[in-house]
Design a protein around this motif. Structure first.
Motif, short mmCIF file in Angstrom:
data_model
loop_
_atom_site.label_atom_id
_atom_site.label_comp_id
_atom_site.label_asym_id
_atom_site.label_seq_id
_atom_site.Cartn_x
_atom_site.Cartn_y
_atom_site.Cartn_z
N HIS A 170 -8.16 2.01 -7.81
CA HIS A 170 -8.24 1.86 -6.49
C HIS A 170 -8.56 3.20 -6.42
CE1 HIS A 170 -7.30 2.18 -2.36
NE2 HIS A 170 -7.71 0.83 -2.25
N ASP A 171 -9.43 3.48 -5.13
CA ASP A 171 -9.94 4.81 -4.85
C ASP A 171 -8.48 5.71 -4.69
OD1 ASP A 171 -12.59 4.08 -4.83
OD2 ASP A 171 -12.35 3.82 -2.64
N ARG A 172 -7.31 5.23 -4.27
CA ARG A 172 -6.36 5.95 -3.90
C ARG A 172 -5.56 6.02 -5.21
NH1 ARG A 172 -7.89 8.90 0.16
NH2 ARG A 172 -8.36 7.79 2.02
N GLY A 173 -6.10 5.59 -6.38
CA GLY A 173 -4.82 5.94 -7.52
C GLY A 173 -4.48 4.74 -8.03
N THR A 174 -4.40 3.57 -7.32
CA THR A 174 -3.60 2.56 -7.88
C THR A 174 -4.01 2.10 -9.11
OG1 THR A 174 -2.62 2.11 -5.58
CG2 THR A 174 -2.42 0.31 -7.29
N ARG A 175 -3.48 1.46 -9.96
CA ARG A 175 -3.99 1.17 -11.15
C ARG A 175 -3.66 -0.38 -11.41
NH1 ARG A 175 -7.07 4.82 -13.99
NH2 ARG A 175 -6.74 3.63 -15.92
N PHE A 176 -4.57 -1.23 -11.62
CA PHE A 176 -4.72 -2.65 -11.60
C PHE A 176 -5.47 -2.90 -13.03
CE2 PHE A 176 -5.18 -2.04 -7.12
CZ PHE A 176 -4.26 -3.13 -6.53
N GLU A 177 -4.93 -4.20 -13.50
CA GLU A 177 -5.57 -4.66 -14.76
C GLU A 177 -6.27 -5.99 -14.30
OE1 GLU A 177 -4.26 -3.59 -18.87
OE2 GLU A 177 -2.40 -4.08 -17.81
N VAL A 194 -7.21 -12.72 -12.87
CA VAL A 194 -5.83 -12.25 -11.93
C VAL A 194 -6.05 -10.72 -12.19
CG1 VAL A 194 -3.59 -11.95 -12.51
CG2 VAL A 194 -4.38 -14.16 -12.69
N ALA A 195 -5.73 -10.02 -10.83
CA ALA A 195 -5.50 -8.60 -10.94
C ALA A 195 -4.30 -8.44 -10.63
CB ALA A 195 -6.40 -8.18 -9.51
N LEU A 196 -3.70 -7.53 -11.69
CA LEU A 196 -2.19 -7.34 -11.78
C LEU A 196 -1.86 -5.94 -11.41
CD1 LEU A 196 0.40 -8.07 -13.06
CD2 LEU A 196 -0.20 -7.64 -15.17
N ALA A 197 -0.89 -5.61 -10.76
CA ALA A 197 -0.40 -4.23 -10.50
C ALA A 197 1.16 -4.07 -10.42
CB ALA A 197 -1.02 -3.85 -9.24
N LEU A 198 1.68 -3.03 -10.70
CA LEU A 198 3.14 -2.81 -10.41
C LEU A 198 3.52 -1.95 -9.15
CD1 LEU A 198 5.60 -2.72 -12.38
CD2 LEU A 198 5.07 -0.24 -12.89
N THR A 199 4.47 -2.60 -8.37
CA THR A 199 4.48 -2.07 -6.94
C THR A 199 5.69 -1.02 -7.01
OG1 THR A 199 6.03 -3.62 -6.46
CG2 THR A 199 3.64 -3.94 -5.87
N GLY A 200 6.87 -1.06 -8.16
CA GLY A 200 8.18 -0.50 -7.86
C GLY A 200 8.73 -1.42 -6.83
N LYS A 201 10.05 -0.93 -6.91
CA LYS A 201 11.14 -1.55 -6.19
C LYS A 201 11.10 -1.52 -4.81
CE LYS A 201 14.68 -0.85 -10.09
NZ LYS A 201 15.95 -0.19 -10.22
N GLY A 202 11.39 -2.62 -4.06
CA GLY A 202 11.73 -2.24 -2.82
C GLY A 202 10.51 -2.93 -1.78
N ASN A 203 10.91 -3.45 -0.33
CA ASN A 203 10.01 -3.99 0.41
C ASN A 203 8.95 -3.25 0.87
OD1 ASN A 203 11.06 -7.08 0.78
ND2 ASN A 203 12.84 -5.88 1.13
N HIS A 204 9.37 -1.93 1.20
CA HIS A 204 8.21 -1.00 1.51
C HIS A 204 7.14 -0.80 0.71
CE1 HIS A 204 10.93 -0.59 4.92
NE2 HIS A 204 12.09 0.02 4.25
N ALA A 217 0.59 -4.41 -1.40
CA ALA A 217 0.07 -5.73 -1.25
C ALA A 217 -1.01 -5.74 -0.21
CB ALA A 217 1.21 -6.77 -0.73
N GLU A 218 -0.80 -5.01 0.89
CA GLU A 218 -2.01 -4.69 1.73
C GLU A 218 -3.05 -4.05 1.11
OE1 GLU A 218 -3.91 -3.79 5.52
OE2 GLU A 218 -2.15 -5.10 4.94
N ARG A 219 -2.93 -3.08 0.02
CA ARG A 219 -3.93 -2.31 -0.49
C ARG A 219 -4.70 -3.53 -1.26
NH1 ARG A 219 -2.61 3.31 -3.12
NH2 ARG A 219 -2.77 3.77 -0.72
N ALA A 220 -3.91 -4.38 -2.04
CA ALA A 220 -4.53 -5.33 -3.00
C ALA A 220 -5.55 -6.21 -2.16
CB ALA A 220 -3.61 -5.90 -3.74
N ILE A 221 -4.81 -6.81 -0.92
CA ILE A 221 -5.58 -7.91 -0.19
C ILE A 221 -6.84 -6.96 0.21
CG2 ILE A 221 -5.39 -9.10 1.97
CD1 ILE A 221 -2.64 -9.32 1.38
N SER A 222 -6.97 -5.71 0.92
CA SER A 222 -8.09 -5.12 1.55
C SER A 222 -9.00 -5.13 0.13
CB SER A 222 -7.61 -3.88 2.02
OG SER A 222 -6.82 -4.09 3.07
N HIS A 223 -8.64 -4.57 -1.03
CA HIS A 223 -9.68 -4.02 -1.81
C HIS A 223 -10.29 -5.58 -2.75
CE1 HIS A 223 -11.16 -1.39 -4.83
NE2 HIS A 223 -10.67 -2.27 -5.91
N PHE A 224 -9.32 -6.31 -2.99
CA PHE A 224 -10.22 -7.63 -3.72
C PHE A 224 -10.48 -8.94 -2.93
CE2 PHE A 224 -7.48 -5.27 -6.90
CZ PHE A 224 -8.12 -5.17 -7.99
N SER A 225 -9.82 -8.89 -1.60
CA SER A 225 -10.02 -10.24 -0.73
C SER A 225 -9.62 -11.50 -1.63
CB SER A 225 -11.41 -10.07 -0.35
OG SER A 225 -11.80 -11.37 0.37
#
Length: 378
Positions: free
Chosen positions: A31-38, A49-59, A65-73
């Protein structure tokens, strides 16, 4: 990106590895902001499937999740991992969330803390497909005998719950005793899905009983097993979700008793995706792409009038209608930009809109046809 796929997010590395082990043909995607997907496919299928690691916590889960939805639709957003059981659900079993509680909401008053939770309900369509997956039990071929899927509420909070006698445990028992499992990410994912009109599925494997045994030898043994079981259910569910998506337009167009004709006026070469328009007649007044794109603005104007009528008839409540208008405004602005990025935003807005009005067969069919045409121009 707007290719049909499912996004899967996990909080922990063992959960990530459990999903990754069920995928093939993986390639990195940044992702442009550095998030790594496979991005890969479920083994033996064409389900992407696009797979990513979020780390712990709702925030953090909500932001990713917002970033993935906007990027991949994506066709759906899934959160896959482990959870603690609340009322004795067997270790290793899988829980699919029919609802998600954000249980830490409350107000402090003189006579104590009053619960003010938020609740999100999984869409009827996704819940029905999950029930089908559980019923046919193909997903159990790669998990230990006796592993079962359960359907119920999942509580998502801000702390690791590891006691049955603490004040927090009593709070959950008093206010949320219908929840089957407890974890720390589902509320953020559910909120992101709600704001974007995206289908969300939360799938959790039970790795402990939230009873003081976390970080024990037994927990370290059960965590990868529970994650693997959740990944097995989730990947089978993803495959079924994409199969269902291929026929959504046919289903909607036939709901009123026959094929529906959708007129897309204007000029331009358009690409149609096989499966998404089956059962519909799409009339396109087109010549070549160089002469201009189809007149999406006119179609959006017609769609806006249709949905205004549905609102006036009481088929859309006020809050949903406001969300509908917002997505139409985004789509109008995006298509007016006449850029590749604008067309991606246009498709995403239409997909969100389709999620908001999925129960209205006529408008939903029109939206699906518009999405198919727009994708052909990307």
């Amino acid at each position: 990106m707007t290719d049909d796929l499912v996004v899967m997010l996990t909080a922990l590395n063992p959960e990530y590895e459990a999903v990754r082990n069920r995928l093939e043909n993986l390639r990195p995607h940044r992702h442009d902001r550095g998030t790594r997907f496979e991005v890969g496919t479920v083994r033996g299928t064409s389900c992407r499937v696009a797979l990513a690691l979020t780390g712990k916590g709702n925030h953090s889960a909500a932001v990713l999740a917002e970033r993935a939805i906007s990027h991949f639709s994506p066709d759906a957003l899934m959160f896959v991992g482990v959870a603690g059981a609340l009322w004795g659900t067997p270790l290793g079993d899988v829980v699919f969330a029919t609802h998600v509680y954000a249980y830490h909401g409350g107000t402090s008053e003189d006579d104590g803390l009053k619960a003010r939770p938020r609740t999100w309900e999984t869409s009827h369509e996704v819940a029905q497909i999950a029930q089908h997956v559980a019923r046919i039990r193909d997903w159990t071929r790669d998990v230990p005998d006796g592993t079962n899927a359960h359907f119920g509420l999942i509580a998502a909070g801000e702390i690791v719950q590891n006691s049955t006698i603490s004040a927090e445990a009593r709070w959950i028992r008093d206010h949320f005793n219908d929840a089957l499992a407890i974890e720390m990410e589902a509320a953020g994912v559910a909120q992101a899905g709600h704001l974007n009109g995206a289908h969300v599925a939360i799938v959790r494997g039970i790795s402990d009983q939230a009873d003081g045994t976390k970080n024990s030898a037994a927990d370290r043994n059960w965590q990868p097993r529970a994650a693997a079981n959740a990944a097995a259910f989730a990947t089978h569910l993803a495959t079924e979700l994409l199969k269902e998506g291929e026929h959504v337009t046919m289903r909607n167009s036939n709901a009123s008793g026959g094929p529906r004709t959708v007129h897309i006026s204007g000029t331009g070469t358009v690409g149609m995706q096989a499966g998404t328009i089956t059962g519909s007649t799409v009339v396109q007044n087109v010549s070549s792409r160089s002469e201009g794109a189809p007149d999406f603005a006119t179609e959006l104007s017609r769609l806006r009038r249709d949905l205004e009528r549905e609102h006036s008839r009481g088929q859309l409540d006020d809050d949903t209608y406001e969300d509908v208008r917002c997505q139409l405004d985004i789509a109008d602005k995006a298509i007016a930009s006449d850029t590749p990025e604008g067309r991606k935003t246009f498709v995403l807005a239409l997909k969100r809109l389709g999620g908001l009005i999925s129960e209205l067969a006529g408008p939903a069919a029109k939206i699906a046809a518009l999405v198919a045409v727009a994708k052909g121009l990307l």
